[in-house]
Enzyme design. Sequence first.
Site, PDB file in Angstrom:
ATOM      1  N   ARG A 157       0.840  -1.192   0.000  1.00 22.73           N
ATOM      2  CA  ARG A 157       0.000   0.000   0.000  1.00 22.73           C
ATOM      3  C   ARG A 157       0.879   1.247   0.000  1.00 22.73           C
ATOM      4  NH1 ARG A 157      -1.785   0.864   4.284  1.00 22.73           N
ATOM      5  NH2 ARG A 157      -1.224  -0.921   5.559  1.00 22.73           N
ATOM      6  N   TYR A 172      -1.500  -3.317  -7.048  1.00 25.52           N
ATOM      7  CA  TYR A 172      -1.284  -4.070  -5.801  1.00 25.52           C
ATOM      8  C   TYR A 172      -2.585  -4.099  -4.985  1.00 25.52           C
ATOM      9  CZ  TYR A 172      -0.368  -5.195  -1.033  1.00 25.52           C
ATOM     10  OH  TYR A 172      -0.483  -5.776   0.206  1.00 25.52           O
ATOM     11  N   LYS A 220      -9.682  -1.886   1.795  1.00 22.91           N
ATOM     12  CA  LYS A 220      -9.297  -0.723   2.592  1.00 22.91           C
ATOM     13  C   LYS A 220     -10.055   0.540   2.151  1.00 22.91           C
ATOM     14  CE  LYS A 220      -6.267  -3.245   4.699  1.00 22.91           C
ATOM     15  NZ  LYS A 220      -6.560  -3.718   6.048  1.00 22.91           N
ATOM     16  N   HIS A 239     -10.688  -1.716  11.691  1.00 26.42           N
ATOM     17  CA  HIS A 239      -9.628  -2.610  11.185  1.00 26.42           C
ATOM     18  C   HIS A 239      -9.443  -3.716  12.224  1.00 26.42           C
ATOM     19  CE1 HIS A 239      -5.170  -2.872   9.649  1.00 26.42           C
ATOM     20  NE2 HIS A 239      -5.956  -3.711   9.013  1.00 26.42           N
ATOM     21  N   SER A 243      -1.279  -3.476  10.461  1.00 30.77           N
ATOM     22  CA  SER A 243      -1.057  -4.424   9.372  1.00 30.77           C
ATOM     23  C   SER A 243       0.141  -5.325   9.681  1.00 30.77           C
ATOM     24  CB  SER A 243      -0.786  -3.659   8.083  1.00 30.77           C
ATOM     25  OG  SER A 243      -1.821  -2.729   7.870  1.00 30.77           O
ATOM     26  N   CYS A 248       0.602  -7.682  11.894  1.00 28.31           N
ATOM     27  CA  CYS A 248       0.945  -7.909  13.303  1.00 28.31           C
ATOM     28  C   CYS A 248       0.257  -9.155  13.836  1.00 28.31           C
ATOM     29  CB  CYS A 248       0.540  -6.720  14.158  1.00 28.31           C
ATOM     30  SG  CYS A 248       1.687  -5.349  14.023  1.00 28.31           S
ATOM     31  N   THR A 292      -4.385 -12.253  11.224  1.00 31.11           N
ATOM     32  CA  THR A 292      -4.890 -13.479  10.586  1.00 31.11           C
ATOM     33  C   THR A 292      -4.561 -14.687  11.475  1.00 31.11           C
ATOM     34  OG1 THR A 292      -4.616 -12.437   8.443  1.00 31.11           O
ATOM     35  CG2 THR A 292      -4.895 -14.819   8.436  1.00 31.11           C
ATOM     36  N   ASP A 351      -9.763  -9.213   9.256  1.00 31.90           N
ATOM     37  CA  ASP A 351      -9.212  -7.888   8.951  1.00 31.90           C
ATOM     38  C   ASP A 351     -10.159  -6.718   9.214  1.00 31.90           C
ATOM     39  OD1 ASP A 351      -6.915  -6.427   8.006  1.00 31.90           O
ATOM     40  OD2 ASP A 351      -7.977  -6.049   6.132  1.00 31.90           O
ATOM     41  N   ARG A 397       1.398 -12.163  -0.755  1.00 33.58           N
ATOM     42  CA  ARG A 397       0.054 -12.390  -0.205  1.00 33.58           C
ATOM     43  C   ARG A 397      -0.629 -13.613  -0.786  1.00 33.58           C
ATOM     44  NH1 ARG A 397      -2.131  -8.298   3.440  1.00 33.58           N
ATOM     45  NH2 ARG A 397      -0.464  -6.787   3.626  1.00 33.58           N
ATOM     46  N   ARG A 423       3.024  -4.102  17.999  1.00 33.39           N
ATOM     47  CA  ARG A 423       4.353  -4.678  18.272  1.00 33.39           C
ATOM     48  C   ARG A 423       5.112  -3.698  19.129  1.00 33.39           C
ATOM     49  NH1 ARG A 423       6.451  -8.477  14.348  1.00 33.39           N
ATOM     50  NH2 ARG A 423       4.729  -8.848  12.920  1.00 33.39           N
TER      51      ARG A 423
HETATM   52  C1  OXD Z   1      -3.228  -4.350   5.566  1.00 31.07           C
HETATM   53  C2  OXD Z   1      -3.899  -5.497   4.939  1.00 31.07           C
HETATM   54  O1  OXD Z   1      -2.288  -3.797   4.978  1.00 31.07           O
HETATM   55  O2  OXD Z   1      -4.820  -6.044   5.573  1.00 31.07           O
HETATM   56  O3  OXD Z   1      -3.638  -3.968   6.665  1.00 31.07           O
HETATM   57  O4  OXD Z   1      -3.569  -5.871   3.800  1.00 31.07           O
HETATM   58 MN    MN Z   2      -5.379  -5.026   7.342  1.00 28.75          MN
END
Ligand code: OXD
Ligand code: MN
Length: 587
Positions: free
Chosen positions: A71, A199, A208, A228, A250, A252, A255, A279, A372, A403
């Site tokens: 991103r 991307y 997003k 989020h 993101s 961290c 998932t 997410d 990904r 983190r």
């Molecule tokens: C992010 C994603 O970047 O979920 O947060 O892809």
């Molecule tokens: Mn995300």
Amino acid sequence: MNISKNKYILGWVEEVAAMTKPDKLVWIDGSREQIEELRALAVSTGSMIRLNEEKLPNCFLHRTDPDDVARVEDRTFICCRKEEDAGPTNHWMEPKEMYAKMNGMLEGSMKGRTMYAIPYSMGIIGSPFAKYGIELTDSSYVVLNMSIMTRVGSEVLDAIGESADFIKGIHTQGTLDKDNKYIVHFPEDNTIISVNSNYGGNVLQGKKCFALRIASNLGRNEGWMAEHMLILGIENPQGEVRYVCGAFPSACGKTNLAMLIPPEGYRSKGWKAWCVGDDISWIRVGEDGRLWAMNPENGFFGVAPGTSMKSNPNALESTREGTIFTNVALDTSDNTVWWEGMNKTPPANAIDWLGKPWTPESTSKAAHPNSRFTAPVRNCPCLSKEFDSPRGVPISAIIFGGRRAKTAPLVYQSRDWNHGVFVGSIMASETTAAAVGSVGVVRRDPMAMLPFCGYHMADYWQHWIDMGKKTSALPKIFNVNWFRTDEQGQFIWPGFGDNLRVLEWILKRCFDEAPAKECELGYVPYAADINIEGSGIDEETLEGLLEIDRELWKKEAAGIREYYGKFGDKVPKELTKSLEKLENSLK
Ligand code: OXD
Ligand code: MN
């Protein structure tokens, strides 16, 4: 396909086609045949590689342009009429000026290409909580990803009917010019435009762009929240399922947490974990006064490196069919995929994410750190049976986390809702590869929404405070940190499935089943109340993980004060009061 007769849709699509000048227009109807055709086309043009049909049926590999791998937060804009409504954390441009710029870039951009019109739904089509969008794109890769990540096709057009209530999205790959990418949102017009990228996070607009940036605006106006956050159900041995939402920046481990497998000692007693989402959560006040969360997506766009049978078998299982892999390595021995951290046996011969030969002796990475998988949620072995419930699931706890090598303890609970909003607002985390920029630098990321909040961050905090007044049974708010390190820089807490040990305490707190110790930050557990049996952690280490270093927190409080300074007097007084209380407790 018999496309919609909706005059708003047809008029807008015609307008965009007149500007972008594609050779043809194809409506995505959601049929299997059409998806098959598009896959075959993508393979024939070299945009995708079909993987081993036996081991990975209907799975494909795609490589992006090497400069288009994450991103682009610097190139992401919120274009509302007044700059102050976008706030200091967003890039802003005056809408008329941005439209002029975008129209210039879109002009003739699809010449020689096909424009696909993707009607898509965030949430279950036809449900009162679903929201609809149409993305016009010149990328078949986007079509194929969107048809995993969202619900697409004619049924969405039927659900929109004659209404003008849909999110307009335009995407062109353009020239992929790395210095000229634009991810632009016009929240007052419900419009999204992405140019010069292909991307995922920039161009799969349902995710997003819509489900967070535009939806956060819709939520504010309509009295709900777009967050989020993962959604996870924990089933105890009595068969009761309690749900938590978790906001983490993101890459961290959202998932991993969303699909956790209870440690053996818990499994044998009957504990289970169910994934509702990994997410994004859309959260509303239910008729019973509780907050209910639903996952508007239909797929997982997960980070591949580090995903293994050890770290997240459910995620790996989810990628076994109908998945698109992006920027991972190709194992040429059997036409499957590989990435760092998948296992300890890298393929003897592979093609790396740049398309070059790679062997275990190579010094470069085989897969890009932000490579990904785009996998259908239906593949997930621990998918909650509530996934298809349009209103979602009732939330007992909200968990924030980032983190932090030293500062934040393993877990603490906020004093009440407003203090919990403060805890979310001060979230900070070391940056990861999910966005372009340096990795490992601590940055404030309130509610993990820094790159995704579509309006002024302080107004967003106010919206959280206001939501607290609308509910009669508020979830409790916690902060966790799985990432504390020792002197050697090694993680102390085992993480992954063992995080359930902390979740158990959190859920007990929500039902008044566990005590806690008051501290400067709120409440922390007594070490004896976290079950560490079989975790490899002893009580002394756990005590250490729960400790609060007052000197570090004095610095932290000063950092928070400085950060709040960015938002001036817009910071809700409830939050400044919490900051004062923290500062006083550290004196
Ligand atoms: C992010 C994603 O970047 O979920 O947060 O892809
Ligand atoms: Mn995300």
